[in-house]
Motif scaffolding. Structure first.
Motif, PDB file in Angstrom:
ATOM      1  N   SER A  77       0.944  -1.022  -0.007  1.00 23.64           N
ATOM      2  CA  SER A  77      -0.025  -0.059  -0.011  1.00 23.64           C
ATOM      3  C   SER A  77       0.996   1.228  -0.105  1.00 23.64           C
ATOM      4  CB  SER A  77      -0.740  -0.125   1.090  1.00 23.64           C
ATOM      5  OG  SER A  77      -0.191   0.114   2.288  1.00 23.64           O
ATOM      6  N   ALA A 109       3.911   1.334  -1.327  1.00 25.90           N
ATOM      7  CA  ALA A 109       4.325   1.384  -2.690  1.00 25.90           C
ATOM      8  C   ALA A 109       3.402   2.075  -3.848  1.00 25.90           C
ATOM      9  CB  ALA A 109       5.066   0.136  -2.962  1.00 25.90           C
ATOM     10  N   ALA A 110       1.949   1.545  -3.459  1.00 24.34           N
ATOM     11  CA  ALA A 110       1.256   2.067  -4.571  1.00 24.34           C
ATOM     12  C   ALA A 110       0.756   3.492  -4.422  1.00 24.34           C
ATOM     13  CB  ALA A 110      -0.305   1.196  -4.055  1.00 24.34           C
ATOM     14  N   LEU A 145       2.969   5.744  -3.247  1.00 24.35           N
ATOM     15  CA  LEU A 145       4.073   6.756  -3.856  1.00 24.35           C
ATOM     16  C   LEU A 145       4.079   6.546  -5.177  1.00 24.35           C
ATOM     17  CD1 LEU A 145       6.670   5.965  -1.245  1.00 24.35           C
ATOM     18  CD2 LEU A 145       5.509   8.044  -1.394  1.00 24.35           C
ATOM     19  N   THR A 146       3.972   5.474  -5.830  1.00 22.90           N
ATOM     20  CA  THR A 146       3.904   5.029  -7.267  1.00 22.90           C
ATOM     21  C   THR A 146       2.762   5.924  -8.029  1.00 22.90           C
ATOM     22  OG1 THR A 146       4.932   2.849  -6.862  1.00 22.90           O
ATOM     23  CG2 THR A 146       3.920   3.420  -9.128  1.00 22.90           C
ATOM     24  N   GLY A 147       1.696   5.817  -7.464  1.00 23.92           N
ATOM     25  CA  GLY A 147       0.615   6.766  -8.015  1.00 23.92           C
ATOM     26  C   GLY A 147       0.902   8.099  -7.936  1.00 23.92           C
ATOM     27  N   LEU A 206       3.535   9.471  -7.977  1.00 25.08           N
ATOM     28  CA  LEU A 206       4.883   9.719  -8.889  1.00 25.08           C
ATOM     29  C   LEU A 206       4.402   9.665 -10.570  1.00 25.08           C
ATOM     30  CD1 LEU A 206       7.916   8.058  -7.242  1.00 25.08           C
ATOM     31  CD2 LEU A 206       7.173  10.671  -7.682  1.00 25.08           C
ATOM     32  N   THR A 207       3.586   8.880 -10.909  1.00 30.08           N
ATOM     33  CA  THR A 207       3.264   8.554 -12.180  1.00 30.08           C
ATOM     34  C   THR A 207       2.232   9.553 -12.661  1.00 30.08           C
ATOM     35  OG1 THR A 207       1.446   6.806 -11.559  1.00 30.08           O
ATOM     36  CG2 THR A 207       3.805   6.261 -12.257  1.00 30.08           C
TER      37      THR A 207
END
Length: 75
Positions: free
Chosen positions: A15, A17-18, A20-22, A24-25
């Motif tokens: 969660s 990682a999701a 932070l990835t969300g 950033l992208t």
């Protein structure tokens, strides 16, 4: 904070990682299109603001006791 609150540690790591990835992208997704959609910028700003608020909320909750970690003692 998510690692303390969630019972499964792998779920907490995924969660985090999701989130932070969300965030950033989000900026890359907005700039991929050749034709700027007038609707995409407010949606992207809203998603970014909500995601940032959630990350800050969970960061403040990390210094609280475990029973007040999510609600910050407000409710």
């Amino acid at each position: 904070n998510l690692l303390r609150v969630l019972s499964s540690k792998i779920l907490g790591v995924l969660s985090i990682a999701a989130l932070l990835t969300g965030l950033l992208t989000l900026s890359f997704i907005e700039n991929v299109t050749w034709f700027q959609n007038s609707f995409s910028r407010p949606v992207t700003m809203t998603v970014f603001a909500i995601g940032t608020f959630v990350l800050i909320w969970l960061g403040f909750g990390a210094v609280m006791r475990i029973d007040k970690a999510i609600s910050l003692g407000l409710f």
